[in-house]
Design a protein around this motif. Structure first.
Motif, PDB file in Angstrom:
ATOM      1  N   SER A   8       0.782  -1.399   0.218  1.00  0.00           N
ATOM      2  CA  SER A   8       0.145   0.092  -0.108  1.00  0.00           C
ATOM      3  C   SER A   8       1.191   1.357   0.133  1.00  0.00           C
ATOM      4  O   SER A   8       0.587   2.012  -0.612  1.00  0.00           O
ATOM      5  CB  SER A   8      -1.358   0.182   1.296  1.00  0.00           C
ATOM      6  N   GLY A  11       2.701   1.911  -3.295  1.00  0.00           N
ATOM      7  CA  GLY A  11       1.954   2.450  -4.678  1.00  0.00           C
ATOM      8  C   GLY A  11       1.302   3.525  -4.160  1.00  0.00           C
ATOM      9  O   GLY A  11       1.247   4.178  -5.203  1.00  0.00           O
ATOM     10  N   TYR A  12       0.860   4.276  -3.388  1.00  0.00           N
ATOM     11  CA  TYR A  12       0.851   5.368  -2.697  1.00  0.00           C
ATOM     12  C   TYR A  12       2.024   6.255  -3.151  1.00  0.00           C
ATOM     13  O   TYR A  12       2.080   7.653  -4.059  1.00  0.00           O
ATOM     14  CB  TYR A  12       1.253   5.039  -0.708  1.00  0.00           C
ATOM     15  N   GLY A  14       3.970   5.814  -5.075  1.00  0.00           N
ATOM     16  CA  GLY A  14       3.729   6.004  -7.103  1.00  0.00           C
ATOM     17  C   GLY A  14       3.088   6.498  -7.512  1.00  0.00           C
ATOM     18  O   GLY A  14       3.179   6.696  -8.968  1.00  0.00           O
ATOM     19  N   ASN A  15       2.747   7.079  -6.804  1.00  0.00           N
ATOM     20  CA  ASN A  15       1.607   7.748  -7.188  1.00  0.00           C
ATOM     21  C   ASN A  15       2.553   9.841  -6.506  1.00  0.00           C
ATOM     22  O   ASN A  15       1.850  10.692  -6.824  1.00  0.00           O
ATOM     23  CB  ASN A  15       0.127   8.471  -7.086  1.00  0.00           C
ATOM     24  N   LEU A  16       3.414   9.750  -6.098  1.00  0.00           N
ATOM     25  CA  LEU A  16       4.111  10.935  -5.505  1.00  0.00           C
ATOM     26  C   LEU A  16       4.009  12.110  -6.652  1.00  0.00           C
ATOM     27  O   LEU A  16       3.948  12.197  -8.062  1.00  0.00           O
ATOM     28  CB  LEU A  16       5.258  10.877  -4.798  1.00  0.00           C
ATOM     29  N   VAL A  17       3.752  13.206  -6.688  1.00  0.00           N
ATOM     30  CA  VAL A  17       4.468  14.095  -7.557  1.00  0.00           C
ATOM     31  C   VAL A  17       5.721  13.872  -8.017  1.00  0.00           C
ATOM     32  O   VAL A  17       6.781  13.647  -7.021  1.00  0.00           O
ATOM     33  CB  VAL A  17       4.276  15.838  -6.635  1.00  0.00           C
ATOM     34  N   ARG A  19       6.602  11.922  -9.578  1.00  0.00           N
ATOM     35  CA  ARG A  19       7.138   9.472  -9.587  1.00  0.00           C
ATOM     36  C   ARG A  19       8.219   9.325 -10.560  1.00  0.00           C
ATOM     37  O   ARG A  19       8.837   8.802 -10.336  1.00  0.00           O
ATOM     38  CB  ARG A  19       5.906   9.244  -9.696  1.00  0.00           C
ATOM     39  N   THR A  20       7.948   9.920 -12.088  1.00  0.00           N
ATOM     40  CA  THR A  20       8.374   9.698 -12.823  1.00  0.00           C
ATOM     41  C   THR A  20      10.565   9.349 -12.765  1.00  0.00           C
ATOM     42  O   THR A  20      11.764   9.501 -13.155  1.00  0.00           O
ATOM     43  CB  THR A  20       8.115  10.270 -14.225  1.00  0.00           C
ATOM     44  N   GLU A  73       4.961  16.212  -0.007  1.00  0.00           N
ATOM     45  CA  GLU A  73       4.696  14.632  -0.470  1.00  0.00           C
ATOM     46  C   GLU A  73       5.108  14.692   0.867  1.00  0.00           C
ATOM     47  O   GLU A  73       4.767  13.447   1.238  1.00  0.00           O
ATOM     48  CB  GLU A  73       6.285  14.624  -1.238  1.00  0.00           C
ATOM     49  N   ARG A  76       1.764  14.242   2.624  1.00  0.00           N
ATOM     50  CA  ARG A  76       1.142  13.556   2.568  1.00  0.00           C
ATOM     51  C   ARG A  76       1.293  12.515   2.746  1.00  0.00           C
ATOM     52  O   ARG A  76       0.695  11.017   3.434  1.00  0.00           O
ATOM     53  CB  ARG A  76       0.732  13.698   0.964  1.00  0.00           C
ATOM     54  N   GLN A  80      -1.403   9.942   5.533  1.00  0.00           N
ATOM     55  CA  GLN A  80      -1.896   8.701   5.031  1.00  0.00           C
ATOM     56  C   GLN A  80      -1.172   7.408   5.581  1.00  0.00           C
ATOM     57  O   GLN A  80      -2.463   6.410   6.096  1.00  0.00           O
ATOM     58  CB  GLN A  80      -1.352   8.043   3.636  1.00  0.00           C
TER      59      GLN A  80
END
Length: 157
Positions: A8, A11-12, A14-17, A19-20, A73, A76, A80
């Motif tokens: 989890s 995955g989270y 992987g969605n950060l600002v 992330r690339t 980040e 966040r 979470q």
């Protein structure tokens, strides 16, 4: 940390600002360490056939974008995942490295409330943190002064 909890969290992340441009993540003993690529060459050497050009890479990392990553980040992640104690993020860019180390205890003390009490569902995250610290430049700078560092990576010899 249980496998499900770790998945989890991964995955989270992987969605950060940006992330690339995250090179690596280490999660251990309630601490998350996130390292962005040091430059375009580093990014390119770790991505076969990158779709992003060097100009795109450099244009992405404006000072404003870096500051928002460093403020938003860690908060966040700590909001979470209440079992985490600290988030460290390092963003090298051009001749500087920017980093932030945010412990839950220091963040909650700085804010005057518990970050984990905020929610995206009741708008408290947006109202009490995002609008106040990510998008408000004055408060964002206060946050950065409290938690972050900027240092030169140029060889001074």
């Amino acid at each position: 940390m249980k496998d499900e909890t770790l998945r989890s969290l991964e995955g989270y992340i992987g969605n950060l600002v940006g992330r690339t441009f995250i090179k690596s993540v280490a999660i251990e003993n309630g601490v998350v360490n996130i390292f962005y690529f040091s430059d375009y060459e580093d990014y390119k050497s770790n991505n076969e056939n990158p779709l992003i050009t060097e100009i795109d890479y450099d244009d992405y990392f404006t000072q404003n974008k870096i500051d928002k990553i460093l403020v938003g980040e860690p908060a966040r992640i700590l909001r979470q995942f209440p079992y985490l104690n600290n988030v460290y993020i390092m963003v090298p860019h051009k001749t500087y490295t920017f980093d932030v180390s945010v412990s839950r205890e220091r963040l909650n003390s700085f804010l005057g409330y518990k970050i984990e009490s905020l929610s995206v569902y009741d708008e408290s995250w947006r109202e009490k943190f995002a609008d106040m610290f990510i998008y408000n430049k004055g408060n964002r700078n206060r946050f950065l002064l409290e938690f972050s560092r900027k240092y030169s990576t140029e060889n001074n010899s």
